[in-house]
Scaffold this active site. Structure first.
Site, PDB file in Angstrom:
ATOM      1  N   CYS A  66      -4.066  46.154   2.485  1.00  0.00           N
ATOM      2  CA  CYS A  66      -4.263  46.053   3.931  1.00  0.00           C
ATOM      3  C   CYS A  66      -3.528  44.823   4.421  1.00  0.00           C
ATOM      4  O   CYS A  66      -2.321  44.710   4.251  1.00  0.00           O
ATOM      5  CB  CYS A  66      -5.751  46.043   4.288  1.00  0.00           C
ATOM      6  SG  CYS A  66      -6.718  44.746   3.480  1.00  0.00           S
TER       7      CYS A  66
ATOM      8  N   ARG B 227     -10.211  44.949   3.562  1.00  0.00           N
ATOM      9  CA  ARG B 227     -10.344  46.356   3.948  1.00  0.00           C
ATOM     10  C   ARG B 227      -9.955  47.252   2.775  1.00  0.00           C
ATOM     11  O   ARG B 227     -10.561  48.299   2.552  1.00  0.00           O
ATOM     12  CB  ARG B 227      -9.433  46.670   5.136  1.00  0.00           C
ATOM     13  CG  ARG B 227      -9.925  46.202   6.465  1.00  0.00           C
ATOM     14  CD  ARG B 227      -8.916  46.526   7.557  1.00  0.00           C
ATOM     15  NE  ARG B 227      -7.900  45.513   7.720  1.00  0.00           N
ATOM     16  CZ  ARG B 227      -6.833  45.613   8.509  1.00  0.00           C
ATOM     17  NH1 ARG B 227      -6.631  46.730   9.192  1.00  0.00           N
ATOM     18  NH2 ARG B 227      -5.967  44.633   8.624  1.00  0.00           N
TER      19      ARG B 227
END
Lengths: 73, 285
Positions: free
Chosen positions: B242, B247
């Site tokens: 990410c 994430r």
């Protein structure tokens, strides 16, 4: 203590889709603002009323979101 | 859907429901730890008995831009009252972004029993469950970490090889606008890279597609369909990335533990590394 009045509302600030999350814990209201994509936390404010916390949070989010550049293709 | 989530949780063992956590709040063999993006959230109110870890101060070596070294990890676990046989349940805000990142780090250091609370802090709050502002003072434990297992972590050379030779499937879990290069950071956050776009060959599957509206993970069947539609089937190694690796930890968790893919790695250098490299290829659709 329990979280009360948990709520998520979708809106737009400074042209960006956001999610406004609010709840009350004890006597304090917490309002955080997240972008909808990718869902990142932008800012949070607290207050003795929901309105006060949300007004401050919206103002800070507008300032931060206003700095986001769109890069031309 | 609730039944499906319970089945998922019980099948993998690493995803526990808020009900399960509520039943184990006083279990001395279980330690809850909150890890948030918003590091002040813990002090607003947290699960009774839960500790709070600050990802930026306690789980990062900020000088090296690295996970904490083994000795520091052992100290953190010991001071948190976590022994090698303790069940650690992690949860946090933003659908467990940094809780998943902490999970990944605990697995790097070989902690046997780590779990995520499905739905994270959001679900706990939405369900009006008990909160406290009192921080526990755990009795220090003895803790010995294993040597780091980097089979679940990708460094730049592996990502370069995966991109140029297609030796692994690259999954970009950022938003579509970050993937295309329209924006350099999530709206409202500081830009931390020089260029926009994505690693050549990466597939765009934003992390949130793996979640239900209440923050819980989708069923294994739905996850299989989601990733399978982009050709991510687990037949090849998978590398998720990410911007800074949190994430993608969420996606790494889903692929490895909910879908059972054998070789899944988190590239925590992510776009803040690739997007700042000199002369690196960047794809912009």
């Amino acid at each position: 203590m329990k979280a009360e009045q948990y709520k998520e509302v979708k809106d737009q600030i400074a042209g960006w889709p956001v999610k406004i999350i609010s709840y009350k814990a004890g006597s304090t209201y917490y309002v955080s603002i997240h972008n909808q994509e990718p869902g990142a936390w932008i800012c949070k404010k607290e207050g003795t009323t929901l309105e006060a916390a949300e007004t401050e949070a919206r103002a800070q989010a507008a300032e931060m979101l206003g700095r986001t550049r769109r890069i031309p293709a | 859907m609730e039944n499906m989530q319970t089945q998922t949780a019980s099948k993998s063992g690493v995803l526990v429901s808020t009900d399960w956590v509520a039943e184990h709040l006083s279990d001395p063999k279980v330690r809850m730890v909150e890890v948030d993006v918003d590091t002040k959230a813990y002090s607003e109110g947290h699960l009774p008995g839960a500790l709070g870890w600050d990802w930026g101060k306690q789980l990062c070596d900020t000088l090296r831009r690295d996970i904490i070294p083994k000795s520091q990890f052992e100290k953190l676990m010991a001071e948190s009252g976590i022994g090698n046989d303790t069940t650690v349940v992690l949860y946090g805000d933003n659908n467990n972004w940094f809780a998943a990142w902490a999970f990944w780090q605990l697995k790097i250091y070989g902690h046997a029993d780590v779990r995520l609370m499905d739905g994270g802090r959001k679900k706990w709050l939405a369900e009006s469950r008990d909160l406290t502002q009192e921080a526990p003072r755990p009795k220090p434990a003895a803790y010995r970490a294993k040597e780091p297992d980097f089979s679940i972590r990708s460094f730049l050379p592996q990502v370069q090889e995966a991109s140029s030779k297609r030796t692994a499937d690259l999954v970009d879990v950022r938003s579509p606008q970050e993937f295309t290069g329209e924006i350099l950071a999530p709206p409202g956050l500081p830009e931390t890279c020089q260029r926009g776009g994505h690693v050549p060959g990466a597939k765009s599957i934003p992390w949130a597609r793996a979640c239900n509206e209440d923050g819980t993970f989708k069923s294994p069947e739905d996850l299989k369909a989601l990733y399978g539609a982009a050709g991510i089937t687990g037949t090849k190694p998978v590398i998720a990335y990410c911007r800074i690796g949190e994430r993608s930890s969420h996606t790494w968790f889903a692929l490895k533990y909910l879908l059972g893919f054998k070789d899944v790695r988190n590239y925590d250098g992510s776009w803040t590394e690739w997007g700042n490299l000199v002369a690196a290829p960047v794809e912009k659709p």
